[in-house]
Design a protein around this motif. Structure first.
Motif, mmCIF file in Angstrom:
data_model
loop_
_atom_site.group_PDB
_atom_site.id
_atom_site.type_symbol
_atom_site.label_atom_id
_atom_site.label_comp_id
_atom_site.label_asym_id
_atom_site.label_seq_id
_atom_site.Cartn_x
_atom_site.Cartn_y
_atom_site.Cartn_z
ATOM 1 N N ALA A 56 0.835 -1.294 -0.069
ATOM 2 C CA ALA A 56 -0.018 0.046 -0.095
ATOM 3 C C ALA A 56 0.986 1.294 0.006
ATOM 4 N N HIS A 57 2.060 1.112 0.242
ATOM 5 C CA HIS A 57 3.120 2.223 0.387
ATOM 6 C C HIS A 57 3.895 2.604 -0.759
ATOM 7 N N ALA A 81 -3.209 -9.227 -0.776
ATOM 8 C CA ALA A 81 -2.680 -7.709 -0.562
ATOM 9 C C ALA A 81 -2.474 -7.129 -2.021
ATOM 10 N N ARG A 84 -5.261 -5.477 -3.827
ATOM 11 C CA ARG A 84 -5.846 -4.227 -3.557
ATOM 12 C C ARG A 84 -4.541 -3.169 -3.505
ATOM 13 N N ALA A 85 -3.463 -3.432 -4.240
ATOM 14 C CA ALA A 85 -2.295 -2.344 -4.206
ATOM 15 C C ALA A 85 -2.528 -1.480 -5.078
ATOM 16 N N PRO A 86 -1.810 -0.157 -4.800
ATOM 17 C CA PRO A 86 -2.333 0.771 -5.684
ATOM 18 C C PRO A 86 -1.321 0.781 -7.166
#
Ligand SMILES: C[S@@+](CC[C@H](N)C(=O)[O-])C[C@H]1O[C@@H](n2cnc3c(N)ncnc32)[C@H](O)[C@@H]1O
Length: 215
Positions: A56-57, A81, A84-86
């Motif tokens: 996410a970072h 995960a 859902r990651a950007p």
């Protein structure tokens, strides 16, 4: 030379880490991960991705992350995960000492809280160097050997048993020196204490920074 093991299985530790990692995130690790990944660009490899807490970072300037995770439970969590990651993240099995990628395939590499746990730090760093292009950067966020002699002594003593309880994690490794020995120049390094839980004093000395692969 012996071949690295193809996988890692720490089913109990993996589940414990998944819980404790989420708590540490709220207590400050999330901000450390922002610092770790700020400004990264291009193709990135992350080794030992765990539950995917870094995903996410990643900044939007990252084109793609290849995330290597050998432990089956953690790999399933990081695959969730990744969805859902950007940024685009592909999770693959593998170990740090035998990365399934060509020489020079990546612009940057990320090692967070993993160089404590690999069986052979030198072999893992040699592989990270191999898959990075010359001039590429290694970002690291690791708990490390204490600078205070009393805590460093405690860490050395604990390392007789701690790795058996904590998924192979060693408390007393001088990871920043190992990075330099492996053919990188450390260009930024911030040392600090981080103690998110009552049992985390032995792993509280941390280092976060950047190192450049020699040509
Ligand atoms: C403490 S967790 C950290 C997870 C993640 N990097 C993070 O920052 O939250 C240590 C990770 O290292 C992985 N690991 C252990 N041995 C490894 C190896 N030989 N190669 C690659 N990863 C390994 C574990 O499966 C686990 O995901």
């Amino acid at each position: 030379m012996s071949r690295p093991k193809a996988g890692v299985s720490h089913p109990v530790f993996a589940r414990l880490f998944a819980r404790c990692g989420a708590v540490a995130e709220r207590l400050g690790a999330g901000a450390h991960r922002d610092e770790l990944l700020a400004g990264l660009e291009g193709r990135v490899i992350e080794v030992g991705a765990g539950t995917g807490l870094n995903f996410a970072h990643y900044p939007a300037s990252v084109a793609e992350v290849a995330a290597v995770e050998p432990e089956p439970y953690l790999r399933a969590r990081s695959t969730e995960a990744a969805s859902r990651a950007p940024v685009a993240v592909r999770v693959v099995p593998g170990v740090a000492a035998a990365l399934p990628f060509a020489d020079g395939a990546f612009d940057a590499a990320v090692a967070s809280l993993v160089l404590c746990s690999v069986p052979d730090q030198g072999a893992a760093l040699d592989e990270l160097r191999r898959v990075l292009r010359p001039g590429g950067e290694l970002r690291f966020y690791e708990h490390v050997r204490a600078e205070a002699p009393s805590l460093a002594r405690l860490q050395r003593a604990l390392d007789l048993g701690w790795p058996h309880l904590a998924g192979g994690c060693h408390t007393a490794r001088d990871t920043v020196s190992a990075i330099e020995r492996a053919g990188f120049t450390v260009v930024a390094c911030r040392r600090f204490r981080f103690r998110p839980g009552v049992l985390s004093t032995p792993v509280s000395p941390h280092a976060i920074g950047r190192a450049i692969r020699h040509a």
